[in-house]
Motif scaffolding. Sequence first.
Motif, PDB file in Angstrom:
ATOM      1  N   UNK A  33       6.696  36.838 121.580  1.00 31.22           N
ATOM      2  CA  UNK A  33       8.036  36.511 122.310  1.00 31.22           C
ATOM      3  C   UNK A  33       8.324  35.014 121.831  1.00 31.22           C
ATOM      4  N   UNK A  34       9.566  34.847 121.891  1.00 33.17           N
ATOM      5  CA  UNK A  34       9.938  33.380 121.670  1.00 33.17           C
ATOM      6  C   UNK A  34       9.795  32.568 122.612  1.00 33.17           C
ATOM      7  N   UNK A  35       9.457  31.219 122.499  1.00 31.56           N
ATOM      8  CA  UNK A  35       9.158  30.032 123.383  1.00 31.56           C
ATOM      9  C   UNK A  35      10.672  29.745 124.291  1.00 31.56           C
ATOM     10  N   UNK A  36      11.595  30.131 123.642  1.00 23.59           N
ATOM     11  CA  UNK A  36      12.946  29.543 124.021  1.00 23.59           C
ATOM     12  C   UNK A  36      13.263  30.993 125.370  1.00 23.59           C
ATOM     13  N   UNK A  37      12.935  31.933 125.110  1.00 28.42           N
ATOM     14  CA  UNK A  37      13.191  33.265 125.690  1.00 28.42           C
ATOM     15  C   UNK A  37      12.111  32.996 126.903  1.00 28.42           C
ATOM     16  N   UNK A  38      10.979  32.686 126.814  1.00 24.06           N
ATOM     17  CA  UNK A  38       9.750  32.523 127.884  1.00 24.06           C
ATOM     18  C   UNK A  38      10.260  31.390 128.924  1.00 24.06           C
ATOM     19  N   UNK A  39      10.712  30.198 128.092  1.00 20.99           N
ATOM     20  CA  UNK A  39      11.323  29.138 129.077  1.00 20.99           C
ATOM     21  C   UNK A  39      12.729  29.636 129.777  1.00 20.99           C
ATOM     22  N   UNK A  40      13.667  30.697 129.318  1.00 17.68           N
ATOM     23  CA  UNK A  40      14.615  30.925 129.884  1.00 17.68           C
ATOM     24  C   UNK A  40      14.332  32.118 130.931  1.00 17.68           C
ATOM     25  N   UNK A  41      13.295  32.722 130.818  1.00 24.19           N
ATOM     26  CA  UNK A  41      12.704  33.750 131.764  1.00 24.19           C
ATOM     27  C   UNK A  41      12.259  32.884 132.930  1.00 24.19           C
ATOM     28  N   UNK A  42      11.500  31.850 132.811  1.00 25.57           N
ATOM     29  CA  UNK A  42      10.978  30.947 133.763  1.00 25.57           C
ATOM     30  C   UNK A  42      12.041  30.454 134.426  1.00 25.57           C
ATOM     31  N   UNK A  43      13.007  29.739 133.721  1.00 25.04           N
ATOM     32  CA  UNK A  43      14.121  29.159 134.532  1.00 25.04           C
ATOM     33  C   UNK A  43      14.998  30.317 135.437  1.00 25.04           C
ATOM     34  N   UNK A  56      20.108  31.115 128.186  1.00 26.53           N
ATOM     35  CA  UNK A  56      19.097  30.615 127.065  1.00 26.53           C
ATOM     36  C   UNK A  56      18.400  31.943 126.848  1.00 26.53           C
ATOM     37  N   UNK A  57      18.451  33.062 127.647  1.00 25.74           N
ATOM     38  CA  UNK A  57      17.740  34.167 127.003  1.00 25.74           C
ATOM     39  C   UNK A  57      18.696  35.045 126.401  1.00 25.74           C
ATOM     40  N   UNK A  58      20.170  34.982 126.773  1.00 26.83           N
ATOM     41  CA  UNK A  58      21.143  35.675 125.761  1.00 26.83           C
ATOM     42  C   UNK A  58      21.410  34.915 124.584  1.00 26.83           C
ATOM     43  N   UNK A  59      21.479  33.863 124.635  1.00 24.80           N
ATOM     44  CA  UNK A  59      21.790  33.220 123.291  1.00 24.80           C
ATOM     45  C   UNK A  59      20.723  33.015 122.194  1.00 24.80           C
ATOM     46  N   UNK A  60      19.449  33.204 122.631  1.00 31.54           N
ATOM     47  CA  UNK A  60      18.217  33.081 121.672  1.00 31.54           C
ATOM     48  C   UNK A  60      18.155  34.379 120.857  1.00 31.54           C
ATOM     49  N   UNK A  61      18.000  33.886 119.355  1.00 29.09           N
ATOM     50  CA  UNK A  61      17.813  35.154 118.421  1.00 29.09           C
ATOM     51  C   UNK A  61      16.690  35.554 118.322  1.00 29.09           C
ATOM     52  N   UNK A  62      16.308  36.984 118.210  1.00 29.58           N
ATOM     53  CA  UNK A  62      15.084  37.494 117.889  1.00 29.58           C
ATOM     54  C   UNK A  62      14.501  37.061 116.359  1.00 29.58           C
ATOM     55  N   UNK A  63      13.478  36.414 116.337  1.00 24.02           N
ATOM     56  CA  UNK A  63      12.954  36.337 114.984  1.00 24.02           C
ATOM     57  C   UNK A  63      11.547  37.112 114.752  1.00 24.02           C
ATOM     58  N   UNK A  64      11.735  38.097 113.729  1.00 23.64           N
ATOM     59  CA  UNK A  64      10.566  38.778 113.562  1.00 23.64           C
ATOM     60  C   UNK A  64       9.759  38.577 112.449  1.00 23.64           C
TER      61      UNK A  64
END
Length: 65
Positions: free
Chosen positions: A1-11, A57-65
Motif C-alpha cells: 500500500x502506498x504511503x500517501x494512501x496510508x496517511x490519507x486513511x489515518x487523516x 489524498x486517498x482519491x488523488x493518489x495513483x496506484x503504483x504496482x
Amino acid sequence: MNMKRTFGALLTILGIVGIIWGAYAFINGGDGVAVGKFTAAVPFVVGLIFFFSGINLVKTTKDEA
C-alpha cells in the motif's frame, strides 16, 4: 500500500474521531477541554478539515504496482 494512501486513511480516521468528539461536546454543552458550545465547534471544524483532506489524498493518489 502506498504511503500517501496510508496517511490519507489515518487523516480520515482522525477526522471522523474529531467530528464525533465535536458533535458530542456540542450536544453536552461543552466538556472538560472545550467549555461552551462555541468552543466545542473547534474539534468539529478540525475534524472536518482532517476528514476531507484525508479523503482527497486517498482519491488523488495513483496506484503504483
